[in-house]
Design a protein around this motif. Sequence first.
Motif, mmCIF file in Angstrom:
data_model
loop_
_atom_site.group_PDB
_atom_site.id
_atom_site.type_symbol
_atom_site.label_atom_id
_atom_site.label_comp_id
_atom_site.label_asym_id
_atom_site.label_seq_id
_atom_site.Cartn_x
_atom_site.Cartn_y
_atom_site.Cartn_z
ATOM 1 N N SER A 94 23.841 29.277 1.136
ATOM 2 C CA SER A 94 22.625 29.023 0.836
ATOM 3 C C SER A 94 22.589 27.403 0.730
ATOM 4 O O SER A 94 23.233 26.529 0.282
ATOM 5 C CB SER A 94 22.328 29.277 -0.559
ATOM 6 O OG SER A 94 22.173 30.732 -0.651
ATOM 7 N N GLU A 105 14.067 25.980 -5.451
ATOM 8 C CA GLU A 105 13.824 27.335 -5.158
ATOM 9 C C GLU A 105 15.250 28.062 -4.950
ATOM 10 O O GLU A 105 15.539 29.006 -5.292
ATOM 11 C CB GLU A 105 12.967 27.826 -4.163
ATOM 12 C CG GLU A 105 12.622 29.263 -3.970
ATOM 13 C CD GLU A 105 12.111 29.859 -5.019
ATOM 14 O OE1 GLU A 105 12.192 31.220 -5.135
ATOM 15 O OE2 GLU A 105 11.445 29.306 -6.005
ATOM 16 N N GLU A 106 16.097 27.403 -4.039
ATOM 17 C CA GLU A 106 17.328 27.981 -3.640
ATOM 18 C C GLU A 106 18.246 27.921 -4.903
ATOM 19 O O GLU A 106 18.991 28.699 -4.979
ATOM 20 C CB GLU A 106 18.011 27.258 -2.425
ATOM 21 C CG GLU A 106 17.394 27.386 -1.132
ATOM 22 C CD GLU A 106 17.774 28.884 -0.764
ATOM 23 O OE1 GLU A 106 18.968 29.219 -1.146
ATOM 24 O OE2 GLU A 106 16.796 29.612 -0.128
ATOM 25 N N ARG A 108 17.362 28.380 -7.766
ATOM 26 C CA ARG A 108 17.011 29.398 -8.779
ATOM 27 C C ARG A 108 17.466 30.545 -8.051
ATOM 28 O O ARG A 108 17.950 31.481 -9.149
ATOM 29 C CB ARG A 108 15.383 29.397 -8.826
ATOM 30 C CG ARG A 108 14.809 30.502 -9.799
ATOM 31 C CD ARG A 108 13.460 30.658 -9.550
ATOM 32 N NE ARG A 108 12.928 31.010 -8.222
ATOM 33 C CZ ARG A 108 13.080 32.417 -7.900
ATOM 34 N NH1 ARG A 108 13.404 33.277 -8.910
ATOM 35 N NH2 ARG A 108 12.691 32.635 -6.821
ATOM 36 N N LYS A 109 17.451 30.871 -6.971
ATOM 37 C CA LYS A 109 17.738 32.098 -6.382
ATOM 38 C C LYS A 109 19.252 32.402 -6.645
ATOM 39 O O LYS A 109 19.749 33.552 -6.853
ATOM 40 C CB LYS A 109 17.510 31.994 -5.005
ATOM 41 C CG LYS A 109 16.268 32.068 -4.184
ATOM 42 C CD LYS A 109 15.924 32.216 -2.784
ATOM 43 C CE LYS A 109 14.534 32.348 -2.676
ATOM 44 N NZ LYS A 109 14.310 32.227 -0.872
ATOM 45 N N ASN A 110 19.870 31.323 -6.701
ATOM 46 C CA ASN A 110 21.743 31.157 -6.811
ATOM 47 C C ASN A 110 21.790 31.111 -8.314
ATOM 48 O O ASN A 110 23.082 31.118 -8.634
ATOM 49 C CB ASN A 110 22.288 30.318 -5.987
ATOM 50 C CG ASN A 110 22.302 30.694 -4.614
ATOM 51 O OD1 ASN A 110 22.982 31.448 -4.191
ATOM 52 N ND2 ASN A 110 21.334 30.002 -3.906
#
Length: 232
Positions: A94, A105-106, A108-110
Amino acid sequence: MKIMHLTIELIAGFFLLFIIIKFVGKKIINQITPFTFISAIVLGELLGNALYDHQIGILYVIYSMVLWGILLFIVEYLGQKSLWFRGLFEGKPSALIKNGVVDREELRKNRMNINQLQSLLRQSETFSIREVAFCYLEANGSISILKKPQYQKTTLQDFNLSGTPVYVPVTLIRDGEVLWDELKDLGFDEHWLKVQLSSQDISDYKDVFIAEWLEGDGIFVQTYQFQSSPSN
């Protein structure tokens, strides 16, 4: 009698563990992915519990470890043959920082926050986000960093040279399969890719082991015959 029984189980477990690691591969030692990390833990637990549970005999030790080793081998084999299966079990990196900008956003995704990112950067001898051009969170939880030119160990400032743009290599073909999303993000199309490959006498995507594009340096292609060359 218990000593003899334990000795036999230890010897059997020792050689089975050795064979499984040699058979499955070294990735399970380095725990490159979350799956190999969990697999190593479970393999150790299987052997440990079997050794110290007096109700379990040597046949159960052999059966459990052999079955787990076979399952590991199947997963590794399918991962080599299928990009979809590989992505499912191994995940993919990522991009947490792109062109010097943190991608919230990345993060948050991780399920990461900026404090955790800064901590990982410091562990990699990078003490400011301003030093980073690109930062990737790898599948095993480690990070890979590409620093801006002026912050690299041999800096351009040492030679009184102006800074140049930093680009990250982009994989276009992996294991004979085109990564269409990556190609689209670069603004290229299938015709462009075919022209690039035909310039190196390659007519079929499936002949390509890996193809990588780097802005300013062109495309790098390696076929399954280990022939590689850069092209602008």
